[in-house]
Design a protein around this motif. Structure first.
Motif, PDB file in Angstrom:
ATOM      1  N   THR A 289       0.810  -1.218   0.000  1.00 60.78           N
ATOM      2  CA  THR A 289       0.000   0.000   0.000  1.00 60.78           C
ATOM      3  C   THR A 289       0.842   1.265   0.000  1.00 60.78           C
ATOM      4  OG1 THR A 289      -0.138  -0.099   2.406  1.00 60.78           O
ATOM      5  CG2 THR A 289      -1.951  -1.093   1.166  1.00 60.78           C
ATOM      6  N   VAL A 290       2.144   1.143   0.249  1.00 61.08           N
ATOM      7  CA  VAL A 290       3.025   2.313   0.278  1.00 61.08           C
ATOM      8  C   VAL A 290       3.589   2.543  -1.119  1.00 61.08           C
ATOM      9  CG1 VAL A 290       5.107   3.335   1.268  1.00 61.08           C
ATOM     10  CG2 VAL A 290       3.619   1.927   2.697  1.00 61.08           C
ATOM     11  N   SER A 291       3.221   3.656  -1.709  1.00 64.56           N
ATOM     12  CA  SER A 291       3.717   3.991  -3.046  1.00 64.56           C
ATOM     13  C   SER A 291       5.124   4.575  -2.961  1.00 64.56           C
ATOM     14  CB  SER A 291       2.795   5.019  -3.713  1.00 64.56           C
ATOM     15  OG  SER A 291       2.912   6.278  -3.048  1.00 64.56           O
ATOM     16  N   ARG A 292       5.771   4.637  -4.093  1.00 59.92           N
ATOM     17  CA  ARG A 292       7.100   5.238  -4.154  1.00 59.92           C
ATOM     18  C   ARG A 292       7.046   6.708  -3.728  1.00 59.92           C
ATOM     19  NH1 ARG A 292       9.495   7.543  -8.895  1.00 59.92           N
ATOM     20  NH2 ARG A 292      11.522   8.253  -8.228  1.00 59.92           N
ATOM     21  N   LYS A 293       6.076   7.434  -4.215  1.00 60.24           N
ATOM     22  CA  LYS A 293       5.936   8.856  -3.855  1.00 60.24           C
ATOM     23  C   LYS A 293       5.741   9.018  -2.356  1.00 60.24           C
ATOM     24  CE  LYS A 293       6.209  10.911  -7.854  1.00 60.24           C
ATOM     25  NZ  LYS A 293       7.327  11.766  -8.175  1.00 60.24           N
ATOM     26  N   HIS A 294       4.956   8.141  -1.758  1.00 55.58           N
ATOM     27  CA  HIS A 294       4.726   8.207  -0.313  1.00 55.58           C
ATOM     28  C   HIS A 294       6.018   7.905   0.445  1.00 55.58           C
ATOM     29  CE1 HIS A 294       2.367   6.762   3.439  1.00 55.58           C
ATOM     30  NE2 HIS A 294       2.720   8.010   3.565  1.00 55.58           N
ATOM     31  N   ALA A 295       6.762   6.908   0.001  1.00 52.43           N
ATOM     32  CA  ALA A 295       8.039   6.582   0.645  1.00 52.43           C
ATOM     33  C   ALA A 295       9.000   7.762   0.574  1.00 52.43           C
ATOM     34  CB  ALA A 295       8.660   5.349  -0.021  1.00 52.43           C
ATOM     35  N   ASP A 296       9.044   8.425  -0.582  1.00 54.69           N
ATOM     36  CA  ASP A 296       9.932   9.583  -0.745  1.00 54.69           C
ATOM     37  C   ASP A 296       9.475  10.750   0.148  1.00 54.69           C
ATOM     38  OD1 ASP A 296      11.228   8.020  -2.603  1.00 54.69           O
ATOM     39  OD2 ASP A 296      10.519   9.168  -4.345  1.00 54.69           O
ATOM     40  N   LYS A 297       8.184  10.928   0.267  1.00 50.78           N
ATOM     41  CA  LYS A 297       7.649  11.996   1.120  1.00 50.78           C
ATOM     42  C   LYS A 297       7.990  11.736   2.587  1.00 50.78           C
ATOM     43  CE  LYS A 297       3.527  14.523   2.314  1.00 50.78           C
ATOM     44  NZ  LYS A 297       2.141  14.440   2.621  1.00 50.78           N
ATOM     45  N   ILE A 298       7.867  10.488   3.018  1.00 54.24           N
ATOM     46  CA  ILE A 298       8.232  10.127   4.393  1.00 54.24           C
ATOM     47  C   ILE A 298       9.704  10.420   4.637  1.00 54.24           C
ATOM     48  CG2 ILE A 298       8.577   8.160   5.952  1.00 54.24           C
ATOM     49  CD1 ILE A 298       5.958   6.996   4.816  1.00 54.24           C
ATOM     50  N   LEU A 299      10.568  10.062   3.683  1.00 54.87           N
ATOM     51  CA  LEU A 299      11.995  10.351   3.818  1.00 54.87           C
ATOM     52  C   LEU A 299      12.217  11.850   4.000  1.00 54.87           C
ATOM     53  CD1 LEU A 299      15.017   9.589   3.704  1.00 54.87           C
ATOM     54  CD2 LEU A 299      14.847   9.804   1.207  1.00 54.87           C
ATOM     55  N   HIS A 300      11.598  12.659   3.179  1.00 58.73           N
ATOM     56  CA  HIS A 300      11.751  14.105   3.267  1.00 58.73           C
ATOM     57  C   HIS A 300      11.290  14.622   4.633  1.00 58.73           C
ATOM     58  CE1 HIS A 300      10.610  18.361   2.248  1.00 58.73           C
ATOM     59  NE2 HIS A 300      11.872  18.311   1.864  1.00 58.73           N
ATOM     60  N   GLU A 301      10.127  14.171   5.080  1.00 63.59           N
ATOM     61  CA  GLU A 301       9.609  14.585   6.392  1.00 63.59           C
ATOM     62  C   GLU A 301      10.562  14.178   7.518  1.00 63.59           C
ATOM     63  OE1 GLU A 301       5.829  12.666   6.624  1.00 63.59           O
ATOM     64  OE2 GLU A 301       4.872  14.077   5.249  1.00 63.59           O
ATOM     65  N   ASP A 302      11.057  12.951   7.460  1.00 67.53           N
ATOM     66  CA  ASP A 302      11.967  12.470   8.505  1.00 67.53           C
ATOM     67  C   ASP A 302      13.260  13.272   8.531  1.00 67.53           C
ATOM     68  OD1 ASP A 302      10.179  10.602   9.396  1.00 67.53           O
ATOM     69  OD2 ASP A 302      11.253   8.869   8.595  1.00 67.53           O
ATOM     70  N   LEU A 303      13.806  13.578   7.365  1.00 62.30           N
ATOM     71  CA  LEU A 303      15.048  14.357   7.323  1.00 62.30           C
ATOM     72  C   LEU A 303      14.836  15.733   7.948  1.00 62.30           C
ATOM     73  CD1 LEU A 303      16.398  13.360   3.808  1.00 62.30           C
ATOM     74  CD2 LEU A 303      17.331  12.694   6.044  1.00 62.30           C
ATOM     75  N   LEU A 304      13.709  16.356   7.668  1.00 63.96           N
ATOM     76  CA  LEU A 304      13.421  17.658   8.280  1.00 63.96           C
ATOM     77  C   LEU A 304      13.267  17.523   9.795  1.00 63.96           C
ATOM     78  CD1 LEU A 304      10.905  19.115   5.670  1.00 63.96           C
ATOM     79  CD2 LEU A 304      13.267  19.878   6.102  1.00 63.96           C
ATOM     80  N   THR A 305      12.552  16.494  10.233  1.00 64.44           N
ATOM     81  CA  THR A 305      12.344  16.265  11.670  1.00 64.44           C
ATOM     82  C   THR A 305      13.658  15.981  12.378  1.00 64.44           C
ATOM     83  OG1 THR A 305      10.125  15.401  11.263  1.00 64.44           O
ATOM     84  CG2 THR A 305      11.148  14.797  13.352  1.00 64.44           C
ATOM     85  N   LEU A 306      14.547  15.266  11.726  1.00 69.58           N
ATOM     86  CA  LEU A 306      15.837  14.903  12.321  1.00 69.58           C
ATOM     87  C   LEU A 306      16.860  16.034  12.265  1.00 69.58           C
ATOM     88  CD1 LEU A 306      16.048  11.300  10.857  1.00 69.58           C
ATOM     89  CD2 LEU A 306      15.786  11.891  13.272  1.00 69.58           C
ATOM     90  N   GLY A 307      16.489  17.154  11.656  1.00 67.61           N
ATOM     91  CA  GLY A 307      17.372  18.308  11.638  1.00 67.61           C
ATOM     92  C   GLY A 307      18.378  18.337  10.506  1.00 67.61           C
ATOM     93  N   ALA A 308      18.078  17.657   9.415  1.00 71.25           N
ATOM     94  CA  ALA A 308      19.011  17.635   8.287  1.00 71.25           C
ATOM     95  C   ALA A 308      19.114  18.994   7.603  1.00 71.25           C
ATOM     96  CB  ALA A 308      18.591  16.576   7.274  1.00 71.25           C
TER      97      ALA A 308
END
Length: 120
Positions: free
Chosen positions: A75-94
């Motif tokens: 159920t996880v699309s490629r676009k969704h996976a990429d969006k999660i990565l972006h959100e996590d990087l921002l949350t982690l202070g990248a």
């Protein structure tokens, strides 16, 4: 938020610095199973000063590699996976520039890796 120290304490380092989880890792709404392997940030060597392969954002790269794998929920699309990565990087202070660069890189070049390999 899981720390990189936690992630590293639950992995075995193999050939070419590929890491294998020794235990299940629960992050967000996902369980990444023991035995899953990943290679950190998949970036060309020339860009590793800007985006280190390993370090403070490893949990984001671990989840992204898992979501790209055939082991992830379908159920996880490629676009969704990429969006999660972006959100996590921002949350982690990248930082917004680094997070955007990583996001655009996987957006432009990630298609050939999505759900192609069962071990990663």
């Amino acid at each position: 938020m899981l720390t990189d120290q936690y992630i590293y304490s639950h992995t075995t380092v193999g050939i070419n610095n590929v890491r294998t989880l020794d235990k299940d890792v629960h992050y967000r709404d996902f369980t990444i199973p023991a035995g899953f392997t990943w290679d950190g940030a998949s970036v060309p060597k020339a860009f590793r000063l800007i985006v280190p392969k390993w370090g403070e954002n490893s949990i984001a790269y671990l989840l992204h590699d898992f979501l790209y794998s055939t082991q992830a929920p379908s159920t996880v699309s490629r676009k969704h996976a990429d969006k999660i990565l972006h959100e996590d990087l921002l949350t982690l202070g990248a930082g917004s520039i680094r997070a955007w660069l990583v996001y655009k890189t996987v957006d432009l070049f990630g298609a050939s890796y999505f759900r192609k390999n069962t071990s990663k």
